[in-house]
Motif scaffolding. Structure first.
Motif, mmCIF file in Angstrom:
data_model
loop_
_atom_site.group_PDB
_atom_site.id
_atom_site.type_symbol
_atom_site.label_atom_id
_atom_site.label_comp_id
_atom_site.label_asym_id
_atom_site.label_seq_id
_atom_site.Cartn_x
_atom_site.Cartn_y
_atom_site.Cartn_z
ATOM 1 N N ASP A 63 0.818 -1.215 0.000
ATOM 2 C CA ASP A 63 0.000 0.000 0.000
ATOM 3 C C ASP A 63 0.852 1.265 0.000
ATOM 4 N N LYS A 64 2.049 1.200 0.573
ATOM 5 C CA LYS A 64 2.920 2.380 0.618
ATOM 6 C C LYS A 64 3.196 2.898 -0.797
ATOM 7 N N SER A 65 3.439 2.011 -1.724
ATOM 8 C CA SER A 65 3.697 2.426 -3.105
ATOM 9 C C SER A 65 2.460 3.028 -3.744
ATOM 10 N N LEU A 66 1.305 2.408 -3.522
ATOM 11 C CA LEU A 66 0.074 2.909 -4.127
ATOM 12 C C LEU A 66 -0.310 4.267 -3.557
ATOM 13 N N HIS A 67 -0.068 4.471 -2.263
ATOM 14 C CA HIS A 67 -0.326 5.789 -1.682
ATOM 15 C C HIS A 67 0.622 6.836 -2.263
ATOM 16 N N ALA A 68 1.871 6.460 -2.514
ATOM 17 C CA ALA A 68 2.818 7.400 -3.112
ATOM 18 C C ALA A 68 2.388 7.779 -4.529
ATOM 19 N N LEU A 69 1.912 6.805 -5.288
ATOM 20 C CA LEU A 69 1.408 7.094 -6.629
ATOM 21 C C LEU A 69 0.166 7.971 -6.571
ATOM 22 N N ALA A 70 -0.703 7.694 -5.599
ATOM 23 C CA ALA A 70 -1.902 8.513 -5.428
ATOM 24 C C ALA A 70 -1.529 9.949 -5.087
ATOM 25 N N PHE A 130 1.199 12.887 -13.971
ATOM 26 C CA PHE A 130 0.419 12.072 -14.915
ATOM 27 C C PHE A 130 -0.706 12.887 -15.564
ATOM 28 N N ALA A 131 -0.449 14.146 -15.887
ATOM 29 C CA ALA A 131 -1.496 14.953 -16.524
ATOM 30 C C ALA A 131 -1.953 14.335 -17.834
ATOM 31 N N ARG A 132 -1.031 13.618 -18.508
ATOM 32 C CA ARG A 132 -1.366 12.930 -19.756
ATOM 33 C C ARG A 132 -1.502 11.425 -19.540
ATOM 34 N N GLY A 133 -1.716 11.038 -18.294
ATOM 35 C CA GLY A 133 -1.716 9.630 -17.935
ATOM 36 C C GLY A 133 -2.760 8.796 -18.652
ATOM 37 N N GLU A 134 -2.380 7.573 -18.993
ATOM 38 C CA GLU A 134 -3.286 6.596 -19.604
ATOM 39 C C GLU A 134 -3.475 5.386 -18.686
ATOM 40 N N TYR A 135 -2.355 4.762 -18.267
ATOM 41 C CA TYR A 135 -2.448 3.552 -17.448
ATOM 42 C C TYR A 135 -1.332 3.504 -16.403
ATOM 43 N N ILE A 136 -1.693 2.985 -15.229
ATOM 44 C CA ILE A 136 -0.732 2.530 -14.234
ATOM 45 C C ILE A 136 -1.011 1.047 -14.018
ATOM 46 N N TYR A 137 0.007 0.220 -14.217
ATOM 47 C CA TYR A 137 -0.137 -1.226 -14.077
ATOM 48 C C TYR A 137 0.500 -1.672 -12.757
ATOM 49 N N VAL A 138 -0.307 -2.168 -11.832
ATOM 50 C CA VAL A 138 0.216 -2.611 -10.537
ATOM 51 C C VAL A 138 -0.303 -4.000 -10.160
ATOM 52 N N GLN A 139 -0.894 -4.723 -11.089
ATOM 53 C CA GLN A 139 -1.418 -6.048 -10.764
ATOM 54 C C GLN A 139 -0.307 -6.988 -10.322
ATOM 55 N N ASP A 140 -0.692 -8.033 -9.624
ATOM 56 C CA ASP A 140 0.249 -9.044 -9.132
ATOM 57 C C ASP A 140 1.281 -8.447 -8.178
ATOM 58 N N ASN A 141 0.820 -7.598 -7.273
ATOM 59 C CA ASN A 141 1.623 -7.064 -6.183
ATOM 60 C C ASN A 141 0.854 -7.271 -4.875
ATOM 61 N N PRO A 142 1.533 -7.313 -3.722
ATOM 62 C CA PRO A 142 0.850 -7.624 -2.456
ATOM 63 C C PRO A 142 0.226 -6.429 -1.736
ATOM 64 N N GLN A 195 -5.489 0.031 -3.033
ATOM 65 C CA GLN A 195 -6.145 0.108 -4.340
ATOM 66 C C GLN A 195 -7.180 1.218 -4.352
ATOM 67 N N ALA A 196 -7.960 1.326 -3.267
ATOM 68 C CA ALA A 196 -8.993 2.359 -3.193
ATOM 69 C C ALA A 196 -8.369 3.753 -3.233
ATOM 70 N N ALA A 197 -7.232 3.927 -2.570
ATOM 71 C CA ALA A 197 -6.575 5.233 -2.559
ATOM 72 C C ALA A 197 -6.134 5.635 -3.962
#
Length: 322
Positions: free
Chosen positions: A239-246, A254-266, A272-274
């Motif tokens: 979750d620490k990584s996902l919160h940092a990305l959030a 990511f003003a032009r962002g299309e996708y962030i791929y984070v599947q298959d991580n613990p 995920q909600a964040a």
């Protein structure tokens, strides 16, 4: 030690001269032919690379009567937009040879370099450092090798020298970069060495929170403003990584962002909600890939949204008519 370095260490009786057509050859004569010149170590290194990877015309291994055309490495580097040595096994000195060829030729038309499944390790640093001689490079694809953090330290050296690369897509999935490798990439991003980068693919690289957070913080600080796809799947992100990305998204990354791929991580549902909340109402309809099913494309979302609006308009029209 590369081939070029070994060649220069030979006795004076072994020299290199140029035959007609520019091809180098070695001969055990104490003197050079009149008019010939000794090749530099860089030229020797490149010549060895050309010789090793060029191929003659040959029969196809799959179709009995098909003949495959000859492949001239030097010609490919100087004339083609895509240079592909994928599935060709590299020896330790071959990255040095490719780097020497790039430095000598400086091909302005070269847009893509493919080096997937070449058994390349940390000697890849030589290729990284040679990227400064490829002004039109769009994609460097070196998946499924043995590239580790020592190779990525070449980016730190380029950053320290004030070099600016034009590369847009860096794809290094299924290697061994780890957190240290991603910290080197993040440092180069912060230093402005990779200002045009749009895609960073580092899936399956044993990356943990330390490396992913370094990338997120670099983006949050304004590095790589054109970044649109970040591939971090199949690593060790919590979750620490996902919160940092959030957090980066909330700060305008990511003003032009299309996708962030984070599947298959613990990570957990909370992480995920964040990240989902941070992507809500994204101006470019950015999507996160958290697992099956994969996210819809931007085009699919727009089509579905348009269909929903038409359906709502038809319902309103029916109500008015009644």
């Amino acid at each position: 030690m590369g081939r070029g370095a070994r060649a220069t260490g030979r006795s004076a009786a072994w020299r290199t001269r140029e035959r007609e057509g520019g091809e180098a050859e070695e001969e055990g004569m104490p003197e050079l032919a009149a008019g010939a010149r000794v090749l530099t170590p860089l030229e020797l290194c490149a010549q060895g690379f050309y010789k090793r990877f060029s191929l003659p015309m040959r029969p196809s291994p799959d179709l009995k009567y098909l003949e495959l055309p000859a492949f001239d490495v030097r010609e490919a580097l100087t004339t083609q937009a895509e240079f592909d040595l994928g599935d060709r096994t590299f020896e330790e000195e071959d990255c040095e040879g490719l780097a020497a060829a790039i430095q000598l030729l400086r091909p302005r038309q070269l847009c893509q370099v493919h080096l997937h499944r070449c058994n390349i390790g940390d000697e890849f640093a030589a290729v990284i450092e040679a990227l400064k001689f490829l002004p039109a490079l769009d994609l460097l694809y070196a998946a499924q090798n043995r590239i580790g953090p020592a190779a990525m330290s070449a980016l730190s050296r380029l950053a320290a020298a004030g070099e600016v690369l034009g590369i847009r897509k860096l794809a290094l999935p299924h290697n061994s970069l780890g957190d240290e490798g991603l910290r080197s990439i993040a440092s180069a991003m912060v230093a402005g060495t990779l200002p045009k980068m749009e895609y960073l693919f580092v899936a399956e690289n044993n990356v943990g929170d330390e490396g992913a957070v370094a990338i997120a913080q670099a983006l949050e600080g304004g590095a790589c403003p054109q970044m649109s796809r970040l591939s971090l799947q199949s690593n060790r992100l919590t979750d620490k990584s996902l919160h940092a990305l959030a957090s980066a998204l909330h700060k305008g990354a990511f003003a032009r962002g299309e996708y962030i791929y984070v599947q298959d991580n613990p990570f957990s549902e909370e992480g995920q909600a964040a990240l989902l909340e941070a992507m809500a109402d994204h101006p470019n309809l950015m999507q996160g890939h958290f697992g099956w099913p994969p996210p819809l494309s931007r085009e699919q979302i727009l089509r579905e949204d348009e269909a929903r609006k038409r359906e709502e308009a038809e319902l309103i029209e029916d109500v008015v008519k009644r």
